[in-house]
Scaffold this motif. Structure first.
Motif, PDB file in Angstrom:
ATOM      1  N   THR A  48      52.187  -7.297 -50.851  1.00 41.52           N
ATOM      2  CA  THR A  48      50.883  -7.366 -51.096  1.00 41.52           C
ATOM      3  C   THR A  48      50.129  -6.712 -49.966  1.00 41.52           C
ATOM      4  O   THR A  48      50.483  -6.472 -48.813  1.00 41.52           O
ATOM      5  CB  THR A  48      50.425  -8.780 -51.093  1.00 41.52           C
ATOM      6  N   PRO A  49      48.566  -6.400 -50.305  1.00 43.80           N
ATOM      7  CA  PRO A  49      48.068  -5.772 -49.023  1.00 43.80           C
ATOM      8  C   PRO A  49      48.003  -6.600 -47.743  1.00 43.80           C
ATOM      9  O   PRO A  49      47.788  -6.055 -46.734  1.00 43.80           O
ATOM     10  CB  PRO A  49      46.752  -5.634 -49.696  1.00 43.80           C
ATOM     11  N   GLU A  50      47.728  -7.854 -48.027  1.00 44.73           N
ATOM     12  CA  GLU A  50      48.000  -8.797 -46.566  1.00 44.73           C
ATOM     13  C   GLU A  50      49.018  -8.632 -45.997  1.00 44.73           C
ATOM     14  O   GLU A  50      49.040  -8.810 -44.647  1.00 44.73           O
ATOM     15  CB  GLU A  50      47.701 -10.293 -47.357  1.00 44.73           C
ATOM     16  N   PHE A  51      50.308  -8.562 -46.680  1.00 41.06           N
ATOM     17  CA  PHE A  51      51.379  -8.366 -45.893  1.00 41.06           C
ATOM     18  C   PHE A  51      51.534  -7.183 -44.999  1.00 41.06           C
ATOM     19  O   PHE A  51      51.906  -7.151 -44.226  1.00 41.06           O
ATOM     20  CB  PHE A  51      52.660  -8.424 -46.957  1.00 41.06           C
ATOM     21  N   LEU A  52      50.661  -6.254 -45.616  1.00 41.35           N
ATOM     22  CA  LEU A  52      50.628  -4.844 -44.777  1.00 41.35           C
ATOM     23  C   LEU A  52      49.565  -4.853 -43.823  1.00 41.35           C
ATOM     24  O   LEU A  52      49.925  -4.423 -42.567  1.00 41.35           O
ATOM     25  CB  LEU A  52      50.548  -3.648 -45.845  1.00 41.35           C
ATOM     26  N   MET A  53      48.501  -5.037 -44.181  1.00 38.05           N
ATOM     27  CA  MET A  53      47.391  -5.019 -43.181  1.00 38.05           C
ATOM     28  C   MET A  53      46.973  -5.957 -42.420  1.00 38.05           C
ATOM     29  O   MET A  53      45.983  -5.684 -41.480  1.00 38.05           O
ATOM     30  CB  MET A  53      46.301  -4.544 -44.130  1.00 38.05           C
ATOM     31  N   ASP A  54      47.270  -7.306 -42.780  1.00 36.47           N
ATOM     32  CA  ASP A  54      46.687  -8.391 -41.666  1.00 36.47           C
ATOM     33  C   ASP A  54      47.186  -8.253 -40.489  1.00 36.47           C
ATOM     34  O   ASP A  54      48.221  -8.177 -40.117  1.00 36.47           O
ATOM     35  CB  ASP A  54      47.430  -9.669 -42.214  1.00 36.47           C
ATOM     36  N   ALA A  91      60.769 -10.615 -34.801  1.00 32.73           N
ATOM     37  CA  ALA A  91      62.177  -9.925 -35.070  1.00 32.73           C
ATOM     38  C   ALA A  91      62.374  -9.696 -36.324  1.00 32.73           C
ATOM     39  O   ALA A  91      63.036  -8.522 -36.486  1.00 32.73           O
ATOM     40  CB  ALA A  91      63.410 -11.255 -35.021  1.00 32.73           C
ATOM     41  N   ASN A  92      61.777  -9.809 -37.540  1.00 36.39           N
ATOM     42  CA  ASN A  92      62.222  -9.332 -38.880  1.00 36.39           C
ATOM     43  C   ASN A  92      61.334  -7.893 -38.747  1.00 36.39           C
ATOM     44  O   ASN A  92      61.629  -7.008 -39.385  1.00 36.39           O
ATOM     45  CB  ASN A  92      61.463 -10.214 -39.875  1.00 36.39           C
ATOM     46  N   TYR A  93      60.049  -7.996 -38.087  1.00 35.93           N
ATOM     47  CA  TYR A  93      59.501  -6.644 -38.255  1.00 35.93           C
ATOM     48  C   TYR A  93      59.986  -5.662 -37.284  1.00 35.93           C
ATOM     49  O   TYR A  93      60.035  -4.500 -37.496  1.00 35.93           O
ATOM     50  CB  TYR A  93      57.959  -6.909 -37.717  1.00 35.93           C
ATOM     51  N   GLU A  94      60.644  -5.930 -36.400  1.00 34.11           N
ATOM     52  CA  GLU A  94      61.631  -5.231 -35.608  1.00 34.11           C
ATOM     53  C   GLU A  94      62.869  -4.533 -36.377  1.00 34.11           C
ATOM     54  O   GLU A  94      62.888  -3.335 -36.206  1.00 34.11           O
ATOM     55  CB  GLU A  94      62.324  -5.882 -34.345  1.00 34.11           C
ATOM     56  N   GLN A  95      63.291  -5.275 -37.277  1.00 41.78           N
ATOM     57  CA  GLN A  95      64.266  -4.726 -38.241  1.00 41.78           C
ATOM     58  C   GLN A  95      63.693  -3.841 -39.191  1.00 41.78           C
ATOM     59  O   GLN A  95      64.233  -2.686 -39.559  1.00 41.78           O
ATOM     60  CB  GLN A  95      65.041  -5.662 -38.884  1.00 41.78           C
ATOM     61  N   VAL A  96      62.593  -4.071 -39.738  1.00 42.35           N
ATOM     62  CA  VAL A  96      61.958  -3.192 -40.573  1.00 42.35           C
ATOM     63  C   VAL A  96      61.649  -1.827 -39.772  1.00 42.35           C
ATOM     64  O   VAL A  96      61.696  -0.818 -40.433  1.00 42.35           O
ATOM     65  CB  VAL A  96      60.525  -3.733 -41.182  1.00 42.35           C
ATOM     66  N   LEU A  97      61.026  -1.907 -38.486  1.00 40.46           N
ATOM     67  CA  LEU A  97      60.847  -0.814 -37.642  1.00 40.46           C
ATOM     68  C   LEU A  97      62.180   0.104 -37.635  1.00 40.46           C
ATOM     69  O   LEU A  97      62.096   1.245 -37.627  1.00 40.46           O
ATOM     70  CB  LEU A  97      60.496  -1.098 -36.526  1.00 40.46           C
ATOM     71  N   TYR A 129      50.874  -4.752 -39.854  1.00 39.24           N
ATOM     72  CA  TYR A 129      50.057  -4.271 -38.775  1.00 39.24           C
ATOM     73  C   TYR A 129      49.874  -4.810 -37.518  1.00 39.24           C
ATOM     74  O   TYR A 129      48.996  -4.472 -36.631  1.00 39.24           O
ATOM     75  CB  TYR A 129      48.693  -4.030 -39.481  1.00 39.24           C
ATOM     76  N   SER A 130      50.162  -6.096 -37.540  1.00 40.53           N
ATOM     77  CA  SER A 130      50.313  -6.935 -36.337  1.00 40.53           C
ATOM     78  C   SER A 130      51.336  -6.461 -35.104  1.00 40.53           C
ATOM     79  O   SER A 130      51.405  -6.773 -34.284  1.00 40.53           O
ATOM     80  CB  SER A 130      50.546  -8.288 -36.745  1.00 40.53           C
ATOM     81  N   TYR A 131      52.308  -5.674 -35.751  1.00 40.53           N
ATOM     82  CA  TYR A 131      53.426  -4.907 -34.890  1.00 40.53           C
ATOM     83  C   TYR A 131      52.978  -3.433 -34.808  1.00 40.53           C
ATOM     84  O   TYR A 131      52.705  -2.706 -35.700  1.00 40.53           O
ATOM     85  CB  TYR A 131      54.656  -5.160 -35.763  1.00 40.53           C
ATOM     86  N   LEU A 191      52.937   3.376 -40.264  1.00 44.92           N
ATOM     87  CA  LEU A 191      52.359   3.152 -41.631  1.00 44.92           C
ATOM     88  C   LEU A 191      51.069   3.440 -41.963  1.00 44.92           C
ATOM     89  O   LEU A 191      50.739   3.132 -43.051  1.00 44.92           O
ATOM     90  CB  LEU A 191      52.939   1.662 -42.047  1.00 44.92           C
ATOM     91  N   ALA A 192      50.197   4.090 -40.993  1.00 44.60           N
ATOM     92  CA  ALA A 192      49.005   4.216 -41.074  1.00 44.60           C
ATOM     93  C   ALA A 192      48.734   5.249 -42.260  1.00 44.60           C
ATOM     94  O   ALA A 192      49.529   6.117 -42.461  1.00 44.60           O
ATOM     95  CB  ALA A 192      48.408   4.823 -39.846  1.00 44.60           C
TER      96      ALA A 192
END
Length: 437
Positions: A287-293, A260-266, A299-301, A308-309
């Protein structure tokens, strides 16, 4: 750039030194200790210009823990203030999120509102002053035209009616004017409280201001879009929203809450890319983990991962600073040496005759740090800066002390992120992972 001719007021000197010794970013004076990252700064200066021209932007400032993300965000905010933007900033936390149903999004908005800043009020608390400026300008226009001030205000606010929540927003501003016109300080205070998201119930808002809505979890982003238009009407260039500690979304134990939070970011990213927001910019620090994990990060979304690639051509020593993701380059040894000279200069209040360490000592300090923790001392320099200032403090309080024997007492450990140490992971269940706080 700090030079031998730069004098620093004692109050500014103390604020910078005390903040850095505590491991936090100083609220002002970042220009005295800024080094490197010229390309990154210039890229975001162009974003600020785009916001002022009526555009929108969303950037993700990504860097390792302790690499200087927060410092960088504060520096960009100070530049935005000088360019006549209004800025808002807040750290995400368990009780402050972009999306929620239990008041956490409203809590984040309220924190942003408290930290609203202008060049005249850089330390926050400027939202009331922005409203007062708008009303004063409307009053001046009404006098020139010989018309009713409230009519002028409503005419100017009519442009907001196309936005979600625009009608009640305009009513609140009109209520502020009535308080201003009649000397009703309570009405003015209630209007600012509404704008700050401090009304907890619609009933209270209706009784105080005659409006049927409040800033709540569902209207978080819509309210920011209204504010970006409003600050422009008040004579500012636009609104820059800085959200740090985005890793707290990564740490949410509920996959549903993260999504739901990533949907708001989107939604914010889409508005920025499509140009549907005006005079509005977002900076996200993480951090890189927040972005790329790909399991828990952005990146899970899938939709965010595609947007964001990073530029596949930005490789083999080439760089691209124009994409939505801005990776902070690590400081070099040369950068760190310049940083030490600036810290020495600040500590001496800009008086070279009061330097407590010669250049020789700076080189010796760097060599000692390198032997202790390797290149981490300049790549993630938070703890190194603290130890250097601690050394200067000892020399200041013990005049005549030789610095050489003190170097052996400088104790350093590599700066690691304590927020990403997993405590438990039950059978790999994504919803049952908790993190050490």
């Amino acid at each position: 750039m700090t030079t031998a001719a730069t004098r620093i007021r004692p109050r500014d000197r103390d604020a910078i030194v005390q903040s850095l010794r505590a491991g936090v970013v100083p609220r002002a004076g970042q220009q005295h200790v800024q080094v490197g990252r010229h390309h990154e700064v210039n890229s975001l200066v162009r974003d600020i210009d785009r916001i002022a021209d009526g555009g929108s932007t969303a950037r993700f400032v990504i860097g390792e823990y302790g690499s200087g993300k927060t410092f960088f965000l504060h520096l960009v905010r100070s530049i935005a203030l000088k360019q006549k933007l209004v800025t808002m900033h807040a750290d995400l936390a368990p009780d402050r999120r972009l999306h929620a149903t239990g008041g956490q999004a409203r809590s984040l908005y309220a924190e942003l509102a408290r930290n609203t800043a202008t060049q005249a009020k850089p330390d926050g608390g400027a939202l009331g002053a922005v409203v007062e400026r708008f009303v004063s300008q409307a009053l001046a226009t009404a006098r020139e035209q010989g018309s009713n001030p409230e009519a002028v205000i409503r005419q100017r606010m009519a442009d907001l009616s196309e936005l979600v929540g625009g009608y009640d927003f305009a009513e609140v501003i009109a209520a502020y004017w009535r308080g201003h016109d009649t000397g009703n300080e309570q009405l003015k205070s209630d209007a600012v409280r509404w704008l700050r998201g401090e009304f907890a119930t619609k009933t209270d808002a209706r009784a105080a201001l005659g409006v049927r809505t409040i800033v709540d979890d569902s209207s978080f982003y819509d309210q920011l879009k209204l504010l970006s238009r409003f600050v422009r009407m008040a004579g500012y260039s636009g609104l820059l929203v800085c959200l740090d500690e985005m890793v707290n979304l990564y740490k949410l134990t509920s996959s549903q809450a993260r999504s739901a939070n990533y949907e708001q970011v989107l939604r914010i990213v889409n508005d920025s890319l499509q140009g549907t927001a005006a005079h509005l910019g977002f900076l996200f620090g993480g951090t890189p983990e927040f972005l790329m994990d790909t399991r828990r990060g952005l990146y899970s979304y899938e939709a965010l991962q595609s947007r964001l690639a990073e530029n596949s051509f930005a490789a083999n020593g080439l760089s691209d600073y124009s994409g939505p993701v801005l990776r902070l380059s690590s400081l070099t040894q040369e950068d760190f040496y310049v940083l030490l000279t600036k810290l020495r200069h600040v500590f001496a209040s800009g008086e070279p005759v009061d330097y407590l360490l010669p250049d020789e000592a700076l080189h010796a300090f760097m060599q000692h740090c390198s032997q202790r923790i390797g290149d981490a001392y300049f790549r993630t320099p938070r703890t190194t800066i603290k130890e250097f200032l601690n050394l200067l403090s000892v020399l200041e309080n013990n005049p005549g002390t030789d610095w050489r024997p003190l170097l052996g007492g400088v104790r350093l450990e590599a700066d690691v992120n304590p927020d990403l140490e997993p405590l438990t992971d039950v059978a790999g269940d994504d919803d049952l992972v908790s993190f050490k706080l």
